[in-house]
Design an enzyme around this catalytic site. Structure first.
Site, short mmCIF file in Angstrom:
data_model
loop_
_atom_site.label_atom_id
_atom_site.label_comp_id
_atom_site.label_asym_id
_atom_site.label_seq_id
_atom_site.Cartn_x
_atom_site.Cartn_y
_atom_site.Cartn_z
CD GLU A 254 -0.32 -0.02 0.09
OE1 GLU A 254 0.10 -1.13 -0.30
OE2 GLU A 254 -0.02 1.05 -0.45
CB CYS A 288 1.97 -7.25 3.91
SG CYS A 288 2.57 -5.57 4.01
#
Ligand code: ADP
Length: 486
Positions: A254, A288
């Site tokens: 990720e 993010c």
């Protein structure tokens, strides 16, 4: 009582402040706001890592041979304890990481939901029965736990991102050796302790602290570690992918995002303004999936700026423990200097500061909530501020003309994590969505994350998914079985 306001945490961290055999090093953990020392935690060395992997490997077989219902119960009990400690954990996150208390509470609740979700998913690893080519044959696929999993996590959601790896790994029947970010080890230790209180065998989950590069490399290179699950920067992710290649490890990555937010001229501009602020300024912009680039149809740009300015001006900065505060500090002085550098270079490159645009002169490590308008000429996609993940409280605005241009601008990045589109026209929303190269798309909604859906990115934003049923699959191998009978 100490700053943690918890006897449990005082006793727990005291235990971890004793030096390890082969390492005299300590991790100095400091408050994100104010920088006062919180704890000194003994670091682990490489021999600790070897020992830990070996004992995780030994314990994993028995854990995976329990019934799914038994593993599920341990996870539910763990979630219950996390929820019972919500206030203590939220305070710990606010102290160590610097997000405001309300957001820290939300992180604890989301952590609980992830654990409970994967507790239930433990009971549902799916297999198939496939039609055979010949008579008297059964072809089947079953899911097997992958074994010992390495998990490396960042500091921006120190509890939730760790739970999002450990819970599905345990649910699938794996063991975990984790390495949290050096900025936020205390949240990891607290979360782990609650799992042990819930009855988890201590060998099934290790938290290693110390030199990130050395421990990370050793974890990636260890043959008995069968998978690496990493959340962090694209730069480090790529390095770790290389280190995992010689042992052919499965990876879940990720990595960074650079989320566009396309605001069409027919969108509800009040909603656009409100969602832009929520998406960009949450956790001081250190998320993010945060909007990194607002792409606004030219005709409504002035109107949107009028709506954004008072909302951004109203954000109160300061101590994350103060309930009146909306935005806390950045994680450390280095992060502050990085954002400051990015913005000053953007301004030299022609960006107009509409709000903020400087370090907060009063509050510790705070960057002012900032609104920047990028120049409406030249190739905006070549600008540093357009390509970099800002990871700070800075909203940039870029004008676009038509939908094709919006799609082109949105995709003009090597990242592909999250994207948002706002319009009142559903056909338009869907047409734009189909053009977007992003793993997650919010249509008239910029809050995406949920334990029940697959979180993850396309392109250089990563590999694999966390959450949803895919989140458990990531920790399983498929075994194909061919049974012939008389
Ligand atoms: P961020 O910018 O969010 O700090 P990083 O990718 O630097 O993202 O860090 C994410 C995690 O990776 C943290 O646990 C950090 O300690 C770890 N890490 C950083 N650099 C390395 C490295 N070279 N090798 C292994 N792990 C690393």
């Amino acid at each position: 009582m100490s700053v943690f306001a918890s006897d449990w945490l005082d006793a727990l961290f005291a235990k971890f402040s004793v030096p390890k055999k082969d390492s005299a090093e300590f991790l100095e953990v400091r408050q994100a706001y104010g920088g006062l020392p919180l704890a000194a935690i003994a670091c682990h060395g490489l021999s600790d890592l070897d020992r830990t992997v070996e004992s995780a490997d030994n314990a994993q077989g028995r854990w995976s041979s329990l019934t799914a219902a038994e593993r599920c119960q341990v996870l539910h009990d763990w979630a219950t304890l996390v929820l019972q400690q919500q206030e203590t954990l939220a305070r710990l996150i606010a102290l160590e990481q610097g997000k405001i208390l309300a957001e820290a509470r939300a992180e604890v609740q989301s952590t609980v939901r992830y654990i409970n979700w994967f507790a239930e998913e433990a009971k549902r690893p799916k297999g198939e029965v496939v039609p055979p080519k010949r008579l008297n044959q059964h072809l089947m696929t079953i899911r097997r736990p992958i074994g010992v999993v390495g998990a490396i996590t960042p500091w921006n959601f120190p509890l939730q991102l760790l739970a999002r790896k450990v819970a599905p790994a345990l649910a699938a029947g794996c063991a975990v050796v984790s390495k949290p970010a050096p900025e936020t080890p205390l949240s990891a230790l607290a979360l782990q302790d609650l799992a042990f209180q819930a009855g988890l065998d201590r060998r099934l989950w290790a938290v290693l602290l110390g030199d990130a590069r050395r421990l990370g490399k050793a974890l990636c290179q260890h043959a008995a570690v069968r998978m690496l699950s990493f959340t962090g920067s694209s730069r480090v992710g790529k390095e770790l992918l290389g280190l995992c290649a010689p042992t052919v490890k499965k990876t879940v990555m990720e990595l960074g995002g650079n989320a566009p937010f396309v605001a069409c001229e027919d969108a509800d501009l009040d909603k656009v303004a409100e969602q832009l602020v929520a998406s960009r300024f949450r956790n001081s912009g250190q998320t993010c999936v945060a909007t990194n680039r607002a792409l606004v149809q030219r005709a409504v740009l002035p109107e949107l700026i009028k709506r954004l300015k008072p909302l951004i001006a109203a954000l109160r900065c300061g101590d994350p423990l103060d309930p009146a505060v909306d935005q806390g500090p950045l994680i450390h002085a280095g992060a502050l200097a990085r954002v400051e550098g990015l913005i000053s270079r953007a301004v030299m490159d022609g960006a107009e500061v509409l709000q903020g645009g400087a370090v907060d002169p009063v509050h510790f490590n705070v960057y002012q909530p900032t609104l920047l308008c990028l120049p409406d000429h030249g190739d905006v996609t070549r600008r540093e501020i357009f390509q970099e993940e800002i990871f700070g409280p800075v909203l940039t605005l870029t004008a676009f003309g038509n939908d094709d241009e919006a799609i082109h601008l949105a995709n003009a990045t090597r990242q592909g994590l999250a994207a948002y589109v706002f319009s009142r026209d559903t056909s338009r929303l869907l047409r734009i969505m189909e053009g977007l190269e992003f793993g997650m798309v919010g249509l008239n909604n910029a809050v995406l994350s949920s334990e029940a859906v697959p979180f993850g990115g396309m392109k250089e934003s990563g590999l694999g998914r966390e959450g949803g049923h895919e989140g458990l699959e990531s920790y399983c191998e498929i075994q194909y079985v061919n049974l012939s009978y008389a």
